[in-house]
Motif scaffolding. Sequence first.
Motif, PDB file in Angstrom:
ATOM      1  N   LEU A 162      23.215 -49.915 -27.973  1.00 56.43           N
ATOM      2  CA  LEU A 162      24.945 -49.980 -26.774  1.00 56.43           C
ATOM      3  C   LEU A 162      25.361 -50.989 -26.642  1.00 56.43           C
ATOM      4  N   ALA A 165      27.882 -50.941 -30.337  1.00 55.95           N
ATOM      5  CA  ALA A 165      28.427 -50.562 -29.779  1.00 55.95           C
ATOM      6  C   ALA A 165      30.080 -50.746 -29.727  1.00 55.95           C
ATOM      7  N   VAL A 184      29.547 -48.364 -35.378  1.00 61.16           N
ATOM      8  CA  VAL A 184      29.268 -47.492 -33.572  1.00 61.16           C
ATOM      9  C   VAL A 184      29.171 -46.407 -34.129  1.00 61.16           C
ATOM     10  N   GLU A 185      28.771 -45.825 -35.112  1.00 58.15           N
ATOM     11  CA  GLU A 185      28.299 -44.901 -35.543  1.00 58.15           C
ATOM     12  C   GLU A 185      26.629 -44.491 -35.405  1.00 58.15           C
ATOM     13  N   LEU A 188      25.276 -45.177 -32.273  1.00 59.93           N
ATOM     14  CA  LEU A 188      25.097 -43.926 -31.616  1.00 59.93           C
ATOM     15  C   LEU A 188      23.787 -43.387 -32.545  1.00 59.93           C
ATOM     16  N   ILE A 191      20.153 -44.859 -30.603  1.00 59.75           N
ATOM     17  CA  ILE A 191      20.705 -44.336 -30.118  1.00 59.75           C
ATOM     18  C   ILE A 191      19.555 -42.828 -29.841  1.00 59.75           C
ATOM     19  N   ASP A 192      20.472 -42.029 -30.250  1.00 54.83           N
ATOM     20  CA  ASP A 192      19.776 -40.454 -30.586  1.00 54.83           C
ATOM     21  C   ASP A 192      17.776 -40.890 -30.886  1.00 54.83           C
TER      22      ASP A 192
END
Length: 345
Positions: A162, A165, A184-185, A188, A191-192
Amino acid sequence: MDERDVVVADSLEGDSEFLRELLAHTSEGMLTIDAESVVVAANPAIERILGYDPEELLGSSKLTIIPERLQDAHLAGINQYVETGEKHIDWTGVELPAQHKDGHEVPVSVSLQEHEYEGRRLFTGIFTDITERKRRERELRERNEDLEEFASVLSHDLRNPLSVAQAQVSLAREFGDEEYFDSVEDALARIDSLVDDLLAQAREGRAVETESCSLQSVAEDAWDGVVTADASVVLPSRTWQVEADASRLRQALENLVRNSIEHSGEDATVTVGVLEDESGFFVADDGPGFPTDVLRRGAPGPEEGHYGLHVVERVADAHGWTVRFTNAADGGARVEFRDVSLSRA
């Protein structure tokens, strides 16, 4: 009629055989002792719970079924009651360990009642085996602990991607360069991946499925998953393969990198290397190191503000690795992982 009398139909009044059958077929164990703690009666259910044929117990001390470490307290308690009438435990139901004939301990709930028979002062205990209940309580407690840890790890470890990002979005807004959105991608996606991994751990336990992966590659991914400011990283000069769950290994390394930067400064140097005897690898920094009093107590934990190092321990345990928190000879914190399957690529 006394309210404690056994109520039976008129046709069974005075039928001692019926009362014997009643006691013989109850599921609770019954044990009666006299004021000297000698067993004077026991029913068949005692054998199912504690392994003793009732006749084996007749004439023996009640200490036969009490673990050695608790025998003095039991004797003191009954003697105190006989002399003063003061109870040291709750007679309506108390949970205690009992000694099985084969030596193991059985958790039981015991309720006690004093009564008199032919001028003798007697005490009868009703024993209920609560092994299954204790097992369910333990499982529930462990599940609650796992859920609490899941929530703590999730909230802690999500901060790494986070933060990346958020930093990349700020740069994208300032400079308008689309390459920042790639970062950023990636954050994320991390995170997933973390959510999936932690959910799997919560549902299936802490075991890991390992594969051969590059220590350098995983370390580089971990470095990219943390806001490193002006810090730098030094990686092994050779390519090493490690048998590990790559995602869990990355989780551990991300926490170590983040910990180094938080405690050593934004210009810290973090080194990932292989131990001299090639039995594992280490992560070290050039900061102030772990406080001596913390190391004396063992591994730094959440209470010292090192929740990330607690996560590192759990990852190592899941792999069967030995982890050691120490300080390098020339200063700085050093975390060593041993009993690791390593090979040169």
